[in-house]
Design an enzyme around this catalytic site. Structure first.
Site, PDB file in Angstrom:
ATOM      1  N   SER A   1      10.784  45.861  -9.000  1.00 43.79           N
ATOM      2  CA  SER A   1      11.495  44.766  -8.712  1.00 43.79           C
ATOM      3  C   SER A   1      12.101  44.192  -9.993  1.00 43.79           C
ATOM      4  O   SER A   1      12.325  43.139  -9.917  1.00 43.79           O
ATOM      5  CB  SER A   1      10.225  43.581  -8.284  1.00 43.79           C
ATOM      6  OG  SER A   1       9.810  44.203  -7.244  1.00 43.79           O
ATOM      7  N   ARG A   2      12.782  45.131 -10.864  1.00 47.76           N
ATOM      8  CA  ARG A   2      13.495  44.845 -11.936  1.00 47.76           C
ATOM      9  C   ARG A   2      12.711  44.114 -13.132  1.00 47.76           C
ATOM     10  O   ARG A   2      13.279  43.325 -13.926  1.00 47.76           O
ATOM     11  CB  ARG A   2      14.871  44.191 -11.378  1.00 47.76           C
ATOM     12  CG  ARG A   2      15.731  44.767 -10.610  1.00 47.76           C
ATOM     13  CD  ARG A   2      16.106  46.055 -11.454  1.00 47.76           C
ATOM     14  NE  ARG A   2      17.379  46.625 -10.857  1.00 47.76           N
ATOM     15  CZ  ARG A   2      17.234  47.851  -9.929  1.00 47.76           C
ATOM     16  NH1 ARG A   2      15.691  48.061  -9.634  1.00 47.76           N
ATOM     17  NH2 ARG A   2      18.038  48.266  -9.220  1.00 47.76           N
TER      18      ARG A   2
END
Length: 215
Positions: free
Chosen positions: A192-193
């Site tokens: 999710s970065r």
């Protein structure tokens, strides 16, 4: 303006994590750990790194060069001193290096100052290269405009004849550079970065400050 096909390209990083409590106390030790992972794994051209330079008035440029050694003195690579990057480093020694090891979902960013390697180091490496690479270093007026490829091929042919049976001597305009780091950042891709980023910053007493950065 937005190209949706490009914007939709994404990958979720899930291989590993990086915690500030688990990293080595010195950045070279941490780099050595990751370097070992890269060279014993399936990373292609693990020594390929982006070298970013800039002119004194701030115009940047970047290209891929190859790491040839690293130790407490810094990170070593070789090139033509009269090339664009050579001229920029002579005018502004502040540079950055970037390793991207896609297969490990890792990056290492290095900020530091660059200086020429000792002549003996450059001689030793030049003499270890294949003959074609030694000739090529002499033949190419790197970063200069040439009319077509035949200019290079003709010069290589001339030099091959000139040095037939003899060992070419390293030209004065070609040799090594050492980047002495002041900042090293280790980046581990996460889902999710929410990537892990651990930064080492050199202090006035030559110790290293370790901090976590937000992704």
């Amino acid at each position: 303006m937005l190209n949706q096909k490009i914007a939709d390209l994404r990958k979720d990083y899930i291989m590993a994590s990086l915690d500030e409590h688990d990293v080595a106390k010195a950045p070279l030790q941490q780099f050595s750990r990751w370097w070992n992972d890269a060279t014993t794994g399936e990373v292609e051209e693990a020594n390929a790194m982006t070298l970013a330079t800039s002119t004194p008035d701030g115009h940047p440029s970047a290209r891929i060069v190859l790491l040839k050694s690293f130790d407490e003195e810094g990170f070593l690579f070789f090139t033509n001193y009269d090339s664009q990057k050579g001229e920029e480093m002579a005018a502004n020694p502040n540079v950055s290096l970037l390793f991207f090891w896609r297969e490990l979902e890792r990056q290492v960013r290095i900020v530091g100052t660059v200086s020429k390697a000792p002549a003996a180091v450059s001689d030793a490496y030049y003499n270890s290269r294949p003959e074609g690479s030694r000739i090529g270093a002499i033949a190419s007026p790197q970063s200069r405009v040439i009319s077509d490829r035949s200019v290079l091929e003709g010069e290589v042919a001339r030099l091959m004849e000139k040095y037939a049976g003899n060992t070419p001597v390293r030209p004065e305009y070609w040799g090594g550079y050492v980047v002495k780091p002041t900042v090293l950042e280790f980046w581990q891709g996460r889902s999710s970065r929410l990537h892990d980023r651990i930064r080492y910053t050199l202090q006035a007493d030559n110790s290293w400050k370790i901090e976590r950065l937000a992704p």
